[in-house]
Design an enzyme around this catalytic site. Structure first.
Site, PDB file in Angstrom:
ATOM      1  N   GLU A  77      17.657  26.982  52.156  1.00  0.00           N
ATOM      2  CA  GLU A  77      18.587  28.019  51.594  1.00  0.00           C
ATOM      3  C   GLU A  77      18.768  29.168  52.610  1.00  0.00           C
ATOM      4  O   GLU A  77      20.053  29.597  53.065  1.00  0.00           O
ATOM      5  CB  GLU A  77      18.318  28.451  50.083  1.00  0.00           C
ATOM      6  CG  GLU A  77      18.363  27.661  49.042  1.00  0.00           C
ATOM      7  CD  GLU A  77      17.333  26.605  49.096  1.00  0.00           C
ATOM      8  OE1 GLU A  77      17.216  25.639  48.455  1.00  0.00           O
ATOM      9  OE2 GLU A  77      16.148  26.644  49.999  1.00  0.00           O
ATOM     10  N   ARG A 281       8.171  16.864  56.210  1.00  0.00           N
ATOM     11  CA  ARG A 281       8.824  17.945  55.522  1.00  0.00           C
ATOM     12  C   ARG A 281       7.812  18.972  55.310  1.00  0.00           C
ATOM     13  O   ARG A 281       7.925  20.238  55.573  1.00  0.00           O
ATOM     14  CB  ARG A 281       9.404  17.566  54.168  1.00  0.00           C
ATOM     15  CG  ARG A 281      10.052  18.685  53.370  1.00  0.00           C
ATOM     16  CD  ARG A 281      11.503  19.193  54.089  1.00  0.00           C
ATOM     17  NE  ARG A 281      12.071  20.148  53.184  1.00  0.00           N
ATOM     18  CZ  ARG A 281      13.030  20.864  53.637  1.00  0.00           C
ATOM     19  NH1 ARG A 281      13.552  20.467  55.060  1.00  0.00           N
ATOM     20  NH2 ARG A 281      13.495  21.860  52.969  1.00  0.00           N
ATOM     21  N   MET A 321       6.264  23.315  62.989  1.00  0.00           N
ATOM     22  CA  MET A 321       7.364  23.962  62.328  1.00  0.00           C
ATOM     23  C   MET A 321       8.587  24.250  63.447  1.00  0.00           C
ATOM     24  O   MET A 321       8.259  24.512  64.489  1.00  0.00           O
ATOM     25  CB  MET A 321       6.876  25.281  61.791  1.00  0.00           C
ATOM     26  CG  MET A 321       6.140  25.293  60.442  1.00  0.00           C
ATOM     27  SD  MET A 321       7.180  24.688  59.190  1.00  0.00           S
ATOM     28  CE  MET A 321       8.529  25.858  59.277  1.00  0.00           C
ATOM     29  N   GLY A 322       9.616  24.195  62.912  1.00  0.00           N
ATOM     30  CA  GLY A 322      10.773  24.551  63.825  1.00  0.00           C
ATOM     31  C   GLY A 322      11.228  23.866  64.961  1.00  0.00           C
ATOM     32  O   GLY A 322      11.976  24.452  65.806  1.00  0.00           O
ATOM     33  N   GLU A 323      10.813  22.712  65.040  1.00  0.00           N
ATOM     34  CA  GLU A 323      11.100  22.046  66.103  1.00  0.00           C
ATOM     35  C   GLU A 323      12.155  20.583  65.850  1.00  0.00           C
ATOM     36  O   GLU A 323      12.088  19.624  66.633  1.00  0.00           O
ATOM     37  CB  GLU A 323       9.884  21.392  66.788  1.00  0.00           C
ATOM     38  CG  GLU A 323       8.987  22.479  67.410  1.00  0.00           C
ATOM     39  CD  GLU A 323       7.860  22.118  68.432  1.00  0.00           C
ATOM     40  OE1 GLU A 323       7.920  22.584  69.380  1.00  0.00           O
ATOM     41  OE2 GLU A 323       7.188  20.879  68.058  1.00  0.00           O
ATOM     42  N   ASN A 347      19.274  17.589  54.350  1.00  0.00           N
ATOM     43  CA  ASN A 347      20.583  17.906  54.861  1.00  0.00           C
ATOM     44  C   ASN A 347      20.894  17.034  56.317  1.00  0.00           C
ATOM     45  O   ASN A 347      20.190  17.197  57.288  1.00  0.00           O
ATOM     46  CB  ASN A 347      20.945  19.049  55.334  1.00  0.00           C
ATOM     47  CG  ASN A 347      22.236  19.687  55.776  1.00  0.00           C
ATOM     48  OD1 ASN A 347      23.193  18.926  55.791  1.00  0.00           O
ATOM     49  ND2 ASN A 347      22.174  20.988  56.080  1.00  0.00           N
TER      50      ASN A 347
END
Length: 444
Positions: A77, A281, A321-323, A347
């Site tokens: 979100e 995830r 995270m974030g890669e 998504n």
């Protein structure tokens, strides 16, 4: 902002019994909050330096002038609102962004401008929510999708805070549950000025549940920019994997990794240098996934240990995270997780924007319209079994031309389904105009 007759009536209607009971129970359970926070700290679900925010307290100062409050449950979100936030910043509006997870807070810190104020959303107690609203005094509230906390909504409405539900989604699982509590959900949705729905079906569901003003604006997640990647890290990964066919399994969930391991084992018989990258995830599952890979007789590498794939690495677990932007750029084929198990899918738009052909399982009800359009156009491939997964991945690995056709089709679909950002801004224009008037008055 002038209130419509329906809006004024929604603000004054008596609450249904369920909400009155909820408010009393959430107040009565306040003494249990320290125990809850302590447990969540042990589980790594709270930031020890910021637990006060969960009680509605903040060390940050409210900025001068109008403040737009945007709330999203978690990473998906928050990222969906990224382009909208950038457009609001261009209007010189200050942004307060709330979410409920540590991972989303980390993403905001890494990927959002420094002037975005992030706070953890307070626990849904009238006292904590009241503190939060009294401190921040937002001028406009935008709730993303369907994270509807009763006290947060009711207390905001009591302060005559204009609220808009943006990128509204009502899943096929949530709709029957809320339908059985029609009075409760109608009382909450009636507090919103307008509901901006992702699709016509979402809009119909919101209207059936009590939303008085529904507009279909599309899915903001289709307008999200491609995620960034560190150029040096990408160059290093490309160097150590050069010459190897690569598949990325993105945002996987429990129950999927075992299937992917078996798929890799079969495909490696035809593509001996194959490297499969699993991006779970939830990154804290990396160690367990690596143990499962080792137990199957394959060699695993773990990114959280700062390991890089070697010539003997069969499956690389990217538990950081974030890669995702890094690995989407690395691989021409992406399996979208959360779809072989009934989670609802993830998504696919970011992977497509970075040039990947997409394969997915049957459980994609979180993105029904997107996947239906992609599958219909040949821009994505659905698989229901291990055998089908192996077949589709094998065809894409063997045929670069087929990958190009798939990517061209998926790119067209994404372009056709886009535009939600502009439609959302158009729907918000009356509220933004009011804020600009307030800014002008404050600066006069």
């Amino acid at each position: 902002m002038r209130w419509s007759a329906a809006r004024r009536q929604a603000l004054t209607n008596p609450l249904p019994m369920t909400l009155r009971v909820y408010r009393k129970l959430s107040s009565a359970m306040l003494p249990l909050a320290p125990a809850l926070i302590k447990r969540r700290l042990k589980q790594g679900k709270e930031d020890p330096a910021r637990v006060g925010e969960r009680r509605g307290m903040s060390a940050d100062t409210r900025p001068h002038g109008p403040l737009v409050w945007i709330h999203g449950a978690s990473v998906g979100e928050v990222l969906a609102a990224a382009a909208l936030i950038e457009r609001l910043r261009a209007l010189n509006l200050r942004i307060l962004l709330t979410s409920g997870t540590v991972t989303s807070a980390n993403i905001v810190a890494k990927r959002f401008p420094a002037d975005i104020i992030h706070q953890y959303v307070p626990y849904d107690s009238p006292r904590y929510v009241g503190r939060f609203l009294d401190h921040w005094r937002p001028s406009l509230a935008l709730f993303i999708e369907s994270d509807l906390w009763p006290n947060l909504i009711l207390s905001s409405a009591a302060r005559r805070l204009p609220m808009v539900l943006i990128n509204g989604r009502m899943s096929q699982r949530s709709f029957p549950r809320w339908s059985r509590m029609s009075g409760t959900i109608s009382a909450l949705l009636g507090k919103f000025e307008v509901c901006l729905a992702q699709s016509n079906l979402d809009g119909e569901r919101f209207a059936a549940l009590g939303s008085r003003n529904v507009v279909t604006t599309g899915n903001l997640k289709l307008d999200v920019p491609a995620p960034p990647a560190d150029p040096a890290k990408l160059e290093r990964l490309m160097a150590v994997t050069r010459g190897r066919p690569i598949i990325v399994a993105a945002s996987t969930h429990p129950g999927e990794e075992e299937i992917l391991i078996e798929a890799h084992r079969t495909l490696a018989g035809f593509f001996p240098k194959l490297l499969t990258v699993i991006v779970p995830r939830h990154v804290d599952r990396g160690e367990a996934i690596a143990r499962t890979i080792a137990a199957s007789g394959l060699h695993a590498g773990l990114r959280s240990r700062e390991e890089l794939p070697t010539a003997t690495t069969d499956i690389y677990v990217a538990d950081t995270m974030g890669e995702l932007g890094l690995f989407y750029r690395l691989a021409p084929i992406v399996f979208m997780g959360g779809s072989l198990v009934p989670h609802g899918g993830q998504n696919p738009i970011e992977a497509i924007k970075l040039g990947a052909s997409v394969v997915h399982g049957p459980h994609v009800f979180n993105f029904t319209d997107v996947y239906e359009a992609l599958d219909r156009a040949g821009g994505a491939r659905q698989v229901d079994t291990l055998e089908a997964l192996v077949k589709q991945l094998g065809q894409l690995l063997a045929d670069p031309a087929a990958r190009d056709v798939s990517l061209a089709a998926s790119t067209r679909v994404v372009e056709q389904l886009g535009g939600a950002l502009e439609r959302t801004l158009t729907a918000l224009e009356p509220y933004l105009l009011q804020l600009r008037i307030e800014m002008g008055a404050a600066n006069a």
